[in-house]
Design an enzyme around this catalytic site. Structure first.
Site, short mmCIF file in Angstrom:
data_model
loop_
_atom_site.label_atom_id
_atom_site.label_comp_id
_atom_site.label_asym_id
_atom_site.label_seq_id
_atom_site.Cartn_x
_atom_site.Cartn_y
_atom_site.Cartn_z
N ARG A 192 0.76 -1.34 0.13
CA ARG A 192 -0.27 -0.03 -0.03
C ARG A 192 0.92 1.17 0.10
O ARG A 192 0.14 2.32 -0.25
CB ARG A 192 -0.89 0.14 1.32
N LYS B 162 -1.27 1.07 -4.45
CA LYS B 162 -2.50 0.52 -5.06
C LYS B 162 -3.60 1.01 -5.16
O LYS B 162 -4.31 0.89 -6.19
CB LYS B 162 -2.59 -1.00 -4.10
O1 M6R Z 1 -8.68 0.65 -7.72
P1 M6R Z 1 -9.04 1.60 -9.15
O2 M6R Z 1 -9.25 0.65 -10.17
O3 M6R Z 1 -10.15 2.70 -8.78
O4 M6R Z 1 -7.73 2.45 -9.38
C1 M6R Z 1 -7.50 3.27 -10.35
C2 M6R Z 1 -6.06 3.61 -10.68
O5 M6R Z 1 -5.48 4.20 -9.58
C3 M6R Z 1 -5.49 2.27 -11.12
O6 M6R Z 1 -5.98 1.50 -12.02
C4 M6R Z 1 -3.92 2.63 -11.41
O7 M6R Z 1 -3.68 3.47 -12.66
C5 M6R Z 1 -3.16 1.58 -11.53
N1 M6R Z 1 -1.71 1.72 -11.06
C6 M6R Z 1 -2.91 0.78 -13.01
O8 M6R Z 1 -2.14 -0.25 -12.81
#
Ligand code: M6R
Length: 619
Positions: A33, A614
């Site tokens: 995290r 994450k």
């Molecule tokens: O948990 P979420 O799907 O809402 O997160 C959104 C983005 O923070 C997440 O997809 C981010 O771009 C990742 N690091 C992609 O690999």
């Protein structure tokens, strides 16, 4: 409900065992995290042991050098920096002036500057730049006029604006922890004459499966024997006891070198889990139970427009949804959640909003939801059960994939776009798509897990990607290009490479390339084309030639058996033939694997790339 994910990790323990040791064991499960710094405070009688270290929590273990601070109560924290750079001074836990209270905290205290100014005016001296430290001084201040520490916490928190999941330990009440939450998950795990505390159930399952989640604006007073819960008005509350059913193994690496690798290889299972019980092949339709509530299906059938949103990878999934829905004749638009406040959609009351989020805790997406909820029906496509977005949307579809641990989204994206395919099928059938067409689409979706598995079980195919990663690892610029429904695939491929290899990569619509990016092309600038067999691939071939005419290396992800592509690319990775609208699901797999191989070839910890967390729970 069992809490979702949030930036930073918090743990705590009170009981007869060595509290610091257990708190840190729990914390090991949460380092993904945030790993800017880590720290703990433990109490032996009224004596504190406090230690902090910058970087991964291994640094903390190095500092401990095998010693075990004594005591039966401890709080621990792993940080992803928001207010204040990652230094020891800014690492949690933070204390008051007298060093009687230590606090660990997730979330953001929005009015911390105002509170800090007032506390400084009353003589408090701050040691860090964090918003969290304000809490320790605030409790020290309110304690001056309250009959108990609980009352000090309660009245202190009444002054706080923003979000918090926090644990307070104090030499004043050495065998008691004070835990509080607002829009930030905190769980209490019951043991045998002991209590475990964590911001994520994944840590608690090390010791217990019997958990209770603190609700918003609630405070728990926790001792080894039990706990009492109150709201901020001091009214006693009770929590719902729950049992966590996840196997420990599900959250572990299962023989792979990295979670990212495991999660790429569990893509077929993720798709299978996302479609299980939902695909009606005979009826040529999809059954999405989560939408079968309170007239939601009826409202979807007459929706004027579907507005999809999310952040990062989840936004790219939303964009895929836009292309797919529009191809099915359903008005749709995708927008980046973090941008909505600057250009809010002009909603018609009959619009429907669909929010994409793996964690269900992304602050920008929650912000969008808050506004959209005032005007239209909101739906969520979310992985983490019981997370904020899952709770606050009117209805939704769970992804039903096990926890995604790698910071880079892989199986979650694959599952998101699969679910959007089911969602589109359902809406298209509602709007008159003939059953035969629905059956064809349903059959194609049903084949996806096996087709993905055929790629991922092919050692030659995997070795080819590994060889290409070696060939391209030293290039420093990549352009990912796709047209139509594979434009979002290009964006996602580029994001993966950036995240886990730190190589500059951009996703672009292939047709736009000649309107600017082509200026950058030379023999050192790689272009990756997503060019499955479809009606517009000739146009993509032309784009490939435009690159090659400028000596740019061309790597193509193309359909197996498409011989023509050989003429236009230096290297090719094949995917099995599939209906064009489903090609992004298959084409994403080699792009993820390529990014993974390049990242690991560079020696990067792909599960925890620098500067990322994450789930991004600050706007
Ligand atoms: O948990 P979420 O799907 O809402 O997160 C959104 C983005 O923070 C997440 O997809 C981010 O771009 C990742 N690091 C992609 O690999």
């Amino acid at each position: 409900m069992i809490g979702g994910e949030i930036m930073c990790g918090i743990t705590g323990y009170v009981g007869k065992r060595n509290a610091a040791e257990i708190g840190l064991k729990l914390l090991e499960k949460l380092v993904y995290r945030g790993y800017d710094s880590a720290g703990f405070a433990s109490l032996d009688g009224a004596n504190f042991s406090v230690m902090k270290a910058v970087g991964h929590m291994d640094r903390l273990y190095d500092k401990l050098n095998g010693s075990k601070p004594k005591g039966g109560a401890a709080i621990c924290h792993t940080r992803w920096a928001t207010h204040g750079i990652p230094t020891e001074r800014n690492a949690h836990p933070h204390s008051d002036c007298a060093g009687r209270y230590y606090v660990v905290h997730n979330g953001v205290i929005e009015n911390y500057k105002t509170l800090k100014r007032a506390l400084e005016a009353s003589g408090h001296v701050f040691a860090s730049e964090t918003d969290t430290e304000v809490l320790a001084h605030l409790f020290e201040e309110t304690r001056k006029t309250t009959p108990s520490l609980f009352e000090a916490v309660r009245l202190g928190l009444q002054q706080v604006q923003g979000t918090f999941g926090l644990v307070l330990i104090s030499s004043e009440t050495p065998e008691t922890l004070y835990v509080a939450a607002r829009s930030s998950p905190i769980l209490l795990g019951k043991g045998d004459g002991e209590y475990f505390i964590a911001s994520d159930p994944r840590a608690l399952i090390l010791y217990t499966r019997d958990v209770e989640e603190l609700g918003d604006d609630q405070i728990a007073v926790v001792t080894a024997k039990g706990h009492r819960v109150y709201d901020l008005d001091g009214v006693a509350r009770s929590l719902k006891a729950q049992r966590i059913e996840w196997s420990e193994d599900e959250a572990e690496k299962g023989g792979y070198r990295h979670f990212m690798e495991k999660e790429i290889f569990s893509g077929p299972e993720a798709v299978a889990n996302s479609i299980r019980g939902r695909l009606l092949i005979k009826e040529g339709n999809a059954r999405l139970g989560g939408l079968n509530v309170d007239g939601v299906l009826e409202r979807l059938s007459s929706a004027k427009r579907i507005y999809l949103s999310g952040c990062g990878t989840s936004y790219y999934a939303a964009l895929f949804g836009q292309y797919l829905l529009k191809q099915a004749g359903i008005p749709a638009e995708a927008g980046i959640a973090s941008e909505f406040r600057y250009s809010p959609p002009i909603f018609d009351p009959d619009d429907v909003v669909v929010l994409m989020s793996q964690s269900g805790e992304t602050a920008d997406t929650i912000g969008f939801l808050r506004e959209a909820k005032k005007k239209v029906l909101t739906l969520g496509i979310v992985n983490v059960v019981g997370s904020k977005i899952a709770r606050d949307t009117d209805a939704g579809i769970y992804q039903h994939i096990s926890p995604e641990v790698g910071v880079a989204s892989t199986k979650a994206f694959i599952s998101q776009i699969t679910i959007l395919s089911l969602f589109t099928l359902l809406l298209a059938r509602q709007r008159g798509m003939p059953v035969e067409n629905g059956q064809m689409i349903a059959q194609s979706i049903a084949r996806v897990p096996d087709l993905m598995q055929s790629m991922l079980s092919d050692e030659g195919w995997i070795k080819h990607i590994a060889d290409l990663s070696q060939k391209y690892v030293n290039y420093t610029n990549f352009l990912y290009l796709g047209r139509g429904i594979n434009y979002p695939t290009a964006l996602e491929g580029a994001l993966k490479l950036k995240e886990v290899s730190y190589i500059h990569a951009e996703g672009y619509p292939a047709g736009e390339m000649k309107h600017g990016p082509i200026a950058m092309i030379d023999e050192n600038f790689v272009s990756v084309f997503i060019v499955p067999e479809n009606g517009h691939r000739q146009r993509v071939f032309s784009n490939m030639e435009e690159i090659r005419a400028r000596y740019g290396p061309v790597l193509a992800v193309a359909t197996a058996g498409d011989l023509e592509v050989n003429e236009h690319a230096d290297d090719i990775i094949t995917i099995p033939p599939i209906e064009d609208t489903l090609s992004p699901i298959l084409a994403t797999v080699p792009l993820q694997l390529f990014a993974y191989k390049v990242g690991t070839a560079k020696g990067i910890n792909v599960d925890m790339p620098r500067n990322l967390a994450k789930s991004v729970t600050v706007e």
